[in-house]
Design a protein around this motif. Structure first.
Motif, short mmCIF file in Angstrom:
data_model
loop_
_atom_site.label_atom_id
_atom_site.label_comp_id
_atom_site.label_asym_id
_atom_site.label_seq_id
_atom_site.Cartn_x
_atom_site.Cartn_y
_atom_site.Cartn_z
N ALA A 15 4.75 -19.08 6.53
CA ALA A 15 5.63 -20.06 7.18
C ALA A 15 4.94 -20.68 8.39
CB ALA A 15 6.94 -19.40 7.60
N ALA A 16 4.23 -19.87 9.15
CA ALA A 16 3.54 -20.39 10.33
C ALA A 16 2.45 -21.36 9.94
CB ALA A 16 2.95 -19.22 11.13
N PHE A 17 1.78 -21.09 8.83
CA PHE A 17 0.67 -21.97 8.42
C PHE A 17 1.17 -23.32 7.93
CE2 PHE A 17 -2.50 -23.69 5.59
CZ PHE A 17 -3.66 -23.54 6.35
N ILE A 18 2.25 -23.31 7.16
CA ILE A 18 2.69 -24.57 6.56
C ILE A 18 3.75 -25.28 7.39
CG2 ILE A 18 2.20 -23.69 4.25
CD1 ILE A 18 5.25 -23.54 3.83
N GLN A 19 4.17 -24.72 8.53
CA GLN A 19 5.22 -25.35 9.32
C GLN A 19 4.82 -26.77 9.71
OE1 GLN A 19 8.22 -24.10 10.06
NE2 GLN A 19 8.74 -26.06 10.98
N PRO A 20 5.54 -27.77 9.23
CA PRO A 20 5.15 -29.14 9.55
C PRO A 20 5.46 -29.51 10.99
CG PRO A 20 7.21 -29.13 8.35
CD PRO A 20 6.73 -27.71 8.38
N GLU A 213 -19.41 -26.59 10.11
CA GLU A 213 -19.94 -25.47 10.89
C GLU A 213 -19.06 -25.12 12.08
OE1 GLU A 213 -23.81 -26.89 11.92
OE2 GLU A 213 -24.65 -26.56 9.91
N ASP A 214 -18.01 -25.86 12.32
CA ASP A 214 -17.11 -25.64 13.44
C ASP A 214 -16.36 -24.31 13.24
OD1 ASP A 214 -14.80 -25.67 15.18
OD2 ASP A 214 -15.07 -27.83 15.40
N PRO A 215 -16.44 -23.38 14.19
CA PRO A 215 -15.75 -22.09 14.04
C PRO A 215 -14.25 -22.24 13.82
CG PRO A 215 -17.31 -22.01 15.86
CD PRO A 215 -17.24 -23.44 15.43
N GLU A 216 -13.65 -23.26 14.42
CA GLU A 216 -12.22 -23.47 14.22
C GLU A 216 -11.92 -23.80 12.76
OE1 GLU A 216 -8.47 -26.19 15.88
OE2 GLU A 216 -10.47 -26.43 16.76
N TRP A 217 -12.75 -24.68 12.16
CA TRP A 217 -12.57 -25.02 10.76
C TRP A 217 -12.79 -23.80 9.86
CZ3 TRP A 217 -10.52 -27.04 6.85
CH2 TRP A 217 -11.13 -26.98 5.59
N VAL A 218 -13.80 -23.02 10.15
CA VAL A 218 -14.08 -21.82 9.36
C VAL A 218 -12.88 -20.89 9.38
CG1 VAL A 218 -15.53 -19.78 9.15
CG2 VAL A 218 -16.57 -21.99 9.69
N SER A 219 -12.26 -20.75 10.56
CA SER A 219 -11.09 -19.89 10.69
C SER A 219 -9.90 -20.43 9.91
CB SER A 219 -10.73 -19.74 12.17
OG SER A 219 -9.55 -18.98 12.33
N VAL A 220 -9.67 -21.74 10.02
CA VAL A 220 -8.56 -22.38 9.32
C VAL A 220 -8.74 -22.26 7.81
CG1 VAL A 220 -7.57 -24.63 8.75
CG2 VAL A 220 -7.93 -23.98 11.15
#
Length: 250
Positions: A15-20, A213-220
């Motif tokens: 729910a947290a991931f898809i919360q619009p 290569e962005d760590p934020e993108w890798v995490s997401v």
């Protein structure tokens, strides 16, 4: 008991991931992408017909010319263009009127005196996503357009849209890419298509390298693939497009 707690935690994470987030006003128009292939040597005739006649007749019958492009890597391979309409009924009515227009019939006949100038047509329909920017049909120039199409793995289009809505579009901007428009294909449940703009193909490739290569993108990406138990996408295609001289969008 422990299994129930684990299940609740997973549901909470999903729910947290898809919360619009609060959506911007949605463009409800129907968009159509049309791809025209010409016999060898005939593309200049096709371009001339659009430049001098077809676009104006489209507008006469209520169609909105959005953008006309050729692939940067092989500009003589095809013409790719986008139209928009209020809805599907309006689209069908406009094309019926266009096809029976005496002016169009004359233009079509005269342009094909030396043979057909279109050998194949592909047509697909799209609507904008709830997170898409409002498409601005402007002529900024000095930029290329990147058309990207994602085919999702089964049932994972909602997760892919959530990832773009909540994370990806912002990361694109962070790395210098401009989000132009995002669409889902009508009558399918696994296609996301969108347009980005960049200063050049080289700049776009460098931006995507930094993005990946962005760590934020890798995490997401990791978090979303954990929810899906694998990749969200089955295939991704990317084509750099150059606007024609007569394109409303440049």
């Amino acid at each position: 008991m422990r299994s129930a707690v684990l299940l609740l935690c997973c549901v909470g994470l999903f729910a947290a991931f898809i919360q619009p987030k609060t959506p911007a006003p949605v463009d409800t128009r129907l968009y159509e992408m049309r791809v025209y292939y010409s016999p060898e040597g005939k593309q200049p005739d096709l371009m001339a017909r659009f430049r001098n006649h077809t676009m104006r007749i489209f507008e006469k019958h209520g169609m909105t010319n959005v953008g006309y492009f050729v692939p940067q890597h092989k500009p003589d391979s095809c013409l790719i263009y986008f139209l928009s309409y209020p809805n599907r009924a309006a689209r069908d009515s406009s094309w019926k009127a266009f096809g029976s227009d005496p002016e169009w019939k004359k233009v079509s006949s005269e342009s094909e005196k030396n043979g057909r100038i279109v050998s194949k047509v592909i047509s697909k329909f799209f609507h904008t996503t709830d997170f898409s920017p409002q498409l601005q049909i402007d002529q900024k120039g000095n930029r290329v357009f990147q058309l990207r199409t994602y085919k999702t793995t089964p049932y994972n289009l909602p997760l892919l849209l959530a990832r773009f809505r909540n994370h990806t579009t912002k990361l694109f901007e962070k790395h210098g890419m401009t989000n132009l428009v995002y669409w889902t294909e009508d009558n399918t449940d696994n296609i996301l298509m969108y347009l980005l703009t960049q200063k050049s193909k080289e700049a776009g490739e460098a931006a995507f390298k930094a993005f990946r290569e962005d760590p934020e993108w890798v995490s997401v990406r990791t978090a979303s693939e954990k929810l899906a138990n694998g990749s969200l996408t089955e295939s991704v295609t990317s084509v750099y497009l150059v606007p024609t001289d007569f394109s409303p969008l440049k």
